[in-house]
Design an enzyme around this catalytic site. Structure first.
Site, short mmCIF file in Angstrom:
data_model
loop_
_atom_site.label_atom_id
_atom_site.label_comp_id
_atom_site.label_asym_id
_atom_site.label_seq_id
_atom_site.Cartn_x
_atom_site.Cartn_y
_atom_site.Cartn_z
CD GLU A 112 -14.80 34.79 35.41
OE1 GLU A 112 -13.70 34.30 35.69
OE2 GLU A 112 -15.38 34.61 34.31
CG ASP B 68 -13.81 34.77 28.64
OD1 ASP B 68 -12.62 35.09 28.57
OD2 ASP B 68 -14.26 33.98 29.49
CD GLU C 151 -11.24 29.50 28.98
OE1 GLU C 151 -10.46 30.46 29.12
OE2 GLU C 151 -12.26 29.34 29.66
O1 GCW Z 1 -12.01 32.88 30.29
C1 GCW Z 1 -12.34 32.92 31.62
C2 GCW Z 1 -11.85 31.61 32.14
C3 GCW Z 1 -11.47 31.61 33.59
C4 GCW Z 1 -10.53 32.79 33.84
C5 GCW Z 1 -11.24 34.09 33.46
C6 GCW Z 1 -10.35 35.31 33.60
C7 GCW Z 1 -8.69 32.92 35.37
O2 GCW Z 1 -12.81 30.63 31.86
O3 GCW Z 1 -10.87 30.40 33.87
O4 GCW Z 1 -10.08 32.84 35.17
O5 GCW Z 1 -11.65 34.03 32.13
O6 GCW Z 1 -9.87 35.78 32.59
O7 GCW Z 1 -10.17 35.80 34.70
#
Ligand code: GCW
Length: 663
Positions: A280, A359, A387
């Site tokens: 990311e 995720d 989240e």
């Molecule tokens: O779930 C996603 C989140 C990001 C997070 C990423 C990760 C810290 O939306 O906010 O970044 O995973 O795990 O690195």
């Protein structure tokens, strides 16, 4: 000198350590034996409890008792116990806890506290306790400087950070000390203090601002919690002025060695680094044509002389995917990147893998990577911060989900809990909120995480019982039953009114709260459901899909491969099926969607009224906060129900078999 028990600032909730939880210990005669900093912590705890409840504590007795409780360092089979284990025994009216290390003694004390009166009754017995996993860690996604989009805590739903505010250390270390105490009481022994997305200010915690980390480490040390730091792979460039961060470059290696030496100068028991690389947008070894093993080993080499560990995250995937491209499957990414590297990681490098391949969705299969790298030390990462599970406005106790994950067995028969030799990690759900976790009932997630990390095959409901009896020490049965009623099934309730059958996402993009069925459908993030007028789901079979199902061994590859054998709850994760497809439950997919969405909302209504009846049994501030959040949960659950049901009714044209109102 006994260490005084940290007092959290006025108005901060005691969570699972209210004074009354110590009544059984505090009303007795206790002998404490041994020396060392953590023995002083134990002494301070018992001393504090005795002052409240009239007991007496003696240190290294000249006086010979009798004692009700003896807590001591000693040679009671220490070779078996390690630094963190302890034995608890009962004989002739005395309860004895023996440990060979300070942490073991501290965990032994909290064991007695958990048992309460039961620790002091019953006939002769003797038990040995030690944690199944040596590392039980929370990762804080806390920013030092407020991030323009993510705020102070990325994905944080409990206020600001406990450590940082507006670009600097907060300094109120009493709160941090009280936090360390709560962590020790559920068995957590490590934290990382900053976000894995390392921005410019945070990067400097590694170098000129390491003193701020040292202050946190010092506050946590008396409760046996070690401190770790998230670092940027590009640190040699960002902070060291080098022209490269290439892991094979000599100057880069020396830079890391020197930076790490200085960290240990400031924090002698520093735990190590956490790294999100090539993920990311974070920098990583790919920029230099190097592998992730080469990247991780660079940091491992710098940490090795000091006994530190690098936690290297496996969350590497293409986040700039073209939604039209059906050949790329995000679920495959971690396995595809890391299986070829098995055996190449240094002994002090831990590969930290999210429990599912996507995720942290409400329902995912277990990551196939977890069973596929036998020559790599692996840590499993869970997400306590909610989240995708209601953001601490919804009640969603994650114990049952985590327990399912930890008990899952891959082909070689090893459970996920056993595979996690490098530890169990959760993204923290706490902040500077007076209740620590925003939603007071989300405290149960933090507690449960710690206890499952200690014993991954523990019964989650039994862990919840512990949490209830510690947090509400005088709870009448009606309160305990009520808490079970609202918590036990809350994860499944949440699943019912959100994304169905393992398909995932359907959340509002960016902040991820509330429904948006097509929110991520045409995005670059690789998170699609492919609903059309005929059906829904992602074909991840080997025969006709992305081949992801083939990343599992026996029996899972076979089971997931066919819609006939794939478990219902994961059907849409693995298959694209018609709305009329009949599930093992006997219902069609479309009817399942309608039914679960109606049921989910009804279950929230039910929980809300159970909670209302508990008024008077829970202190008004806590009760009020939960009641308020239930109103929002109900509003949001209805929104989910109506959007999801209407969406699928409009796509499919299939009416609800029970003729309920769909918009
Ligand atoms: O779930 C996603 C989140 C990001 C997070 C990423 C990760 C810290 O939306 O906010 O970044 O995973 O795990 O690195």
């Amino acid at each position: 000198m006994p260490l005084p028990v940290p007092v959290p600032p006025e108005g901060v909730d005691p969570a699972w350590l209210p004074p009354a939880a110590f009544r059984a210990v505090g009303s007795r005669r206790t002998l404490i034996r041994g020396s060392g900093p953590l023995v002083e912590t134990v002494h301070g705890e018992v001393d504090d409890a005795c002052r409240r409840f009239g007991g007496r504590v003696v240190r290294d007795a000249s006086d010979d008792g009798p004692y009700d409780l003896v807590l001591g360092l000693g040679a009671d089979g220490p070779e078996l116990l390690g630094e963190e284990g302890f034995t608890s025994a009962r004989e002739g009216g005395t309860t004895t806890v023996t440990a060979s290390g300070g942490r073991g003694l501290l965990y032994g004390l909290f064991h007695v506290v958990r048992l309460g009166e039961a620790a002091f009754t019953g006939g002769p017995s003797r038990r040995t306790h030690h944690p199944a996993l040596a590392l039980r860690m929370l990762d804080h996604w806390d920013n030092v400087a407020v991030h323009p989009v993510m705020g102070q805590v990325e994905r944080g739903y409990a206020g600001g950070s406990l450590f940082w505010r507006d670009g600097r250390a907060r300094g109120d270390l009493d709160r941090v000390r009280a936090y360390g105490r709560l962590l020790a009481a559920c068995g957590i022994n490590a934290i990382s203090v900053n976000n894995v997305n390392v921005h410019a200010t945070e990067a400097r915690l590694l170098t000129d601002r390491v003193g701020e980390v040292a202050a946190v480490a010092e506050a946590l040390r008396p409760y046996g919690v070690r401190t770790h730091l998230s670092v940027s792979f590009a640190a040699p460039v960002l902070l060291g002025g080098l022209s490269t961060a290439d892991p094979l470059d000599g100057a880069v290696r020396s830079w890391w060695a020197e930076a790490t030496r200085r960290v240990y100068e400031a924090i002698p028991d520093f735990g190590g680094y956490v790294v999100k690389a090539d993920s990311e947008g974070q920098p990583g070894p790919f920029a230099y044509g190097r592998s992730h093993a080469e990247g991780a080993n660079l940091l491992a080499a710098a940490l090795e002389p000091f006994g530190g560990t690098v936690h290297w995250r496996a969350f590497v995937y293409d986040h700039r995917q073209d939604w039209r491209d059906r050949t790329t499957d995000r679920a495959r990414a971690a396995y595809d990147h890391f299986v070829p590297l098995d055996g190449e990681f240094a002994a002090n490098a831990v590969l930290q893998v999210k429990h599912g391949p996507m995720d942290f969705q409400v329902r995912e299969p277990v990551s196939p990577l977890i069973g596929a790298v036998p020559r790599t030390r692996l840590a499993v990462e869970l997400q306590a911060t909610q989240e995708y599970t209601g953001q601490q406005r919804h009640v969603c106790w994650l114990g049952p989900m985590w327990s399912e994950v930890l008990r899952f067995r891959h082909e070689d028969g090893t459970s996920v809990g056993e595979s996690a030799r490098g530890g169990l990690v959760a993204v923290a759900n706490v902040g500077d909120d007076p209740f620590w976790t925003g939603h007071p009932l989300a405290q149960a997630n933090l507690y449960t995480f710690g206890r499952l990390a200690w014993q991954p095959d523990a019964e989650p409901r039994a862990v919840l019982d512990e949490w209830i009896s510690l947090s509400f020490p005088d709870a009448p049965t009606r309160l305990a039953d009520g808490l079970h009623a609202v918590l036990d099934g809350s994860w499944r309730t949440y699943e019912k009114y959100t994304a169905p059958l393992g398909v995932g996402f359907m959340v509002q993009p960016g902040h991820h709260y509330g429904p948006s069925v097509d929110g991520y459908e045409y995005s670059p993030w690789g998170t699609y459901h492919f609903a059309d007028r005929d059906g829904i789901g992602v074909d991840r079979s080997v025969a006709s899909g992305t081949g992801f199902a083939g990343q599992y061994g026996t029996p899972w590859a076979g089971r997931y491969e066919s819609p006939d054998t794939c478990p219902d709850e994961l059907l849409l994760f693995f298959h694209h099926v018609p709305y009329g497809h009949v599930l093992k439950s006997g219902k069609t997919v479309i009817q399942h969607i309608y039914d679960t969405h109606f049921e989910g909302v009804e279950e929230v209504e039910e929980a809300l009224s159970v909670w209302a009846l508990l008024a008077g049994l829970v202190d008004p501030a806590r009760h009020g906060r939960v009641a308020e959040r239930y109103e929002e949960q109900l509003r949001s659950a209805r929104e989910w129900r109506d959007q999801v049901n209407s969406y699928f009714f409009r796509k499919s044209g299939v009416p609800d078999g029970r003729g309920r109102l769909i918009h």
